[in-house]
Design a protein around this motif. Structure first.
Motif, short mmCIF file in Angstrom:
data_model
loop_
_atom_site.label_atom_id
_atom_site.label_comp_id
_atom_site.label_asym_id
_atom_site.label_seq_id
_atom_site.Cartn_x
_atom_site.Cartn_y
_atom_site.Cartn_z
N VAL A 328 0.81 -1.20 -0.06
CA VAL A 328 0.07 0.00 -0.03
C VAL A 328 0.70 1.32 -0.05
O VAL A 328 2.16 1.18 0.47
CB VAL A 328 -1.06 -0.10 1.22
CG1 VAL A 328 -1.89 -1.25 1.28
CG2 VAL A 328 -0.08 0.15 2.46
N LYS A 330 1.89 4.91 1.42
CA LYS A 330 1.76 5.88 2.74
C LYS A 330 0.76 6.69 2.61
O LYS A 330 0.70 7.25 1.74
CB LYS A 330 3.33 6.23 2.77
CG LYS A 330 3.46 7.06 4.18
CD LYS A 330 4.98 7.67 4.64
CE LYS A 330 4.74 8.32 5.57
NZ LYS A 330 6.16 8.94 5.97
N ARG A 331 0.17 6.72 3.74
CA ARG A 331 -1.05 7.72 3.76
C ARG A 331 -0.46 9.19 3.46
O ARG A 331 0.46 9.84 4.06
CB ARG A 331 -1.56 7.86 5.03
CG ARG A 331 -2.94 8.86 5.12
CD ARG A 331 -3.75 8.42 6.18
NE ARG A 331 -4.83 9.50 6.49
CZ ARG A 331 -5.82 9.37 7.25
NH1 ARG A 331 -5.69 8.55 8.22
NH2 ARG A 331 -6.77 10.11 7.27
N PRO A 332 -1.08 9.88 2.22
CA PRO A 332 -0.61 11.20 1.94
C PRO A 332 -0.98 12.13 2.86
O PRO A 332 -1.91 12.05 3.90
CB PRO A 332 -1.20 11.39 0.58
CG PRO A 332 -2.63 10.49 0.73
CD PRO A 332 -2.16 9.32 1.40
N GLU A 333 -0.34 13.37 3.04
CA GLU A 333 -0.68 14.52 4.01
C GLU A 333 -1.97 15.12 3.10
O GLU A 333 -1.65 15.76 2.15
CB GLU A 333 0.63 15.19 4.20
CG GLU A 333 0.19 16.49 5.12
CD GLU A 333 1.44 17.51 5.29
OE1 GLU A 333 1.11 18.29 6.03
OE2 GLU A 333 2.29 17.17 4.86
#
Length: 343
Positions: A328, A330-333
């Motif tokens: 997956v 990395k969760r974006p900002e």
């Protein structure tokens, strides 16, 4: 002596053979009638010059032309074959005839016999076209076509069995579905898979051009592009589907789920890849029970996605992933901007 008091008829005149406009009791000449204006603007006399240039262009074509007494396969006939095969694979779904136990065998028998004749005819044309294209000697096209058409017919029960597993995978994987009828009638994923499974059998038999006509027709109908050369196991579920691309040498195992926008493609190829890379594996291998979410791109003939892996949305992969791996981003900002009411 009496005088004729009848109103004289309007005068009749012609101008260059065409009637003029008239008023009661008088004749008004026009410069030229509307028909003649239109005729004078015609470019018909220029068309032969264009035809001459086309003839010159075709005489110098190096990569394509089909000016020959040898018939080329009919696109319309191939689509008819697709539709007839669907009626056989899904009896009762795509026909106006009312089917029941008493007439089912007759109906399927009649449809299958017609399919054999139509398919043999188109395969014959495809082989002849291929022979002409490559300057081959006689290859007994009709004998080969009859054999190929029969072998395809012989595979229909197996195709039906695999499609049943594809439908079952869709029922298990999509909570929005309301039963198999909805999948068969309306799901673009199953439609594309059905056409692929027909085309793949013909491709495996060595039938020229027809398999690609089939899958490109399905591509236009569904937005899902599956090359007939790909190898795909049973239980494939393509959800939504728009923008899915599956390349020629892709290998997909059993019970794989793919979402919209997924590309199973090749790495960057050289300009002369048409011949140099033709018989090499260029597309990835997806093992059993893999899920690939929307807009993921997986490239390269050496890339293997291990069994049971999950590939998240918008992932770009050019290297292998071990079995049971979850990939997956990395969760974006996220940035939230609020406008003040008093600003």
């Amino acid at each position: 002596m009496t005088t004729d008091k009848r109103t004289p008829s309007p005068a009749t005149c012609t101008l260059n053979g065409a009637p003029c406009r008239t008023r009661t009791g008088a004749t008004v000449l026009t410069d030229i009638c509307e028909h003649q204006k239109v005729s004078a603007s015609s470019k018909h006399h220029l068309v032969p010059g264009v035809v001459e240039r086309l003839m010159q262009s075709w005489s110098t074509k190096e990569c394509y032309d089909h000016i020959s007494p040898v018939s080329i396969p009919s696109h319309g006939a191939v689509v008819t074959i697709i539709e007839q095969t669907r009626r056989i694979l899904f009896p009762g779904y795509f026909t106006s005839a009312k089917l029941h136990a008493a007439n089912l065998e007759y109906y399927i028998g009649n449809e299958t016999a017609e399919l054999y004749e139509k398919l043999a005819e188109q395969i014959t044309m495809a082989i002849r076209h291929d022979c002409r294209r490559h300057g081959q000697p006689c290859t007994n096209c009709e004998v080969r076509a009859n054999e190929m058409a029969y072998q395809f017919i012989e595979r229909l029960p197996d195709i039906a069995s695999i499609l049943a597993q594809d439908i079952r995978a869709t029922l298990e994987g999509d909570p929005a579905v309301n039963g198999p009828d909805e999948i068969i009638f309306s799901y673009p994923g199953l439609r594309a898979i059905t056409v692929y499974r027909m085309a793949h059998e013909l491709h495996a038999l060595g039938v020229p051009i027809i398999p690609r006509i089939m899958t490109e027709w399905a591509h236009g109908e569904t937005g899902i592009d599956i090359n007939p050369g790909a190898t795909i196991g049973p239980g494939l579920f393509i959800d939504h589907g728009t923008g899915v691309v599956v390349g020629e040498t892709t290998v997909i195992g059993s019970n794989v789920r793919i979402y919209q926008g997924v590309t199973l493609g090749a790495l960057s190829l050289p300009r002369d890849a048409g011949e140099k890379m033709k018989h090499k594996k260029r597309h990835p291998t997806i093992e059993d029970n893999v899920i690939i979410y929307s807009n993921a791109t997986i490239l390269g003939g050496d890339t293997v996605i291990g069994a049971g892996s999950v590939i998240g949305g918008n992932i770009w992969l050019t290297e292998s992933v071990p079995a049971g791996t979850k990939v997956v981003l990395k969760r974006p900002e996220l940035i939230y901007q609020h406008s003040r009411a008093d600003a």
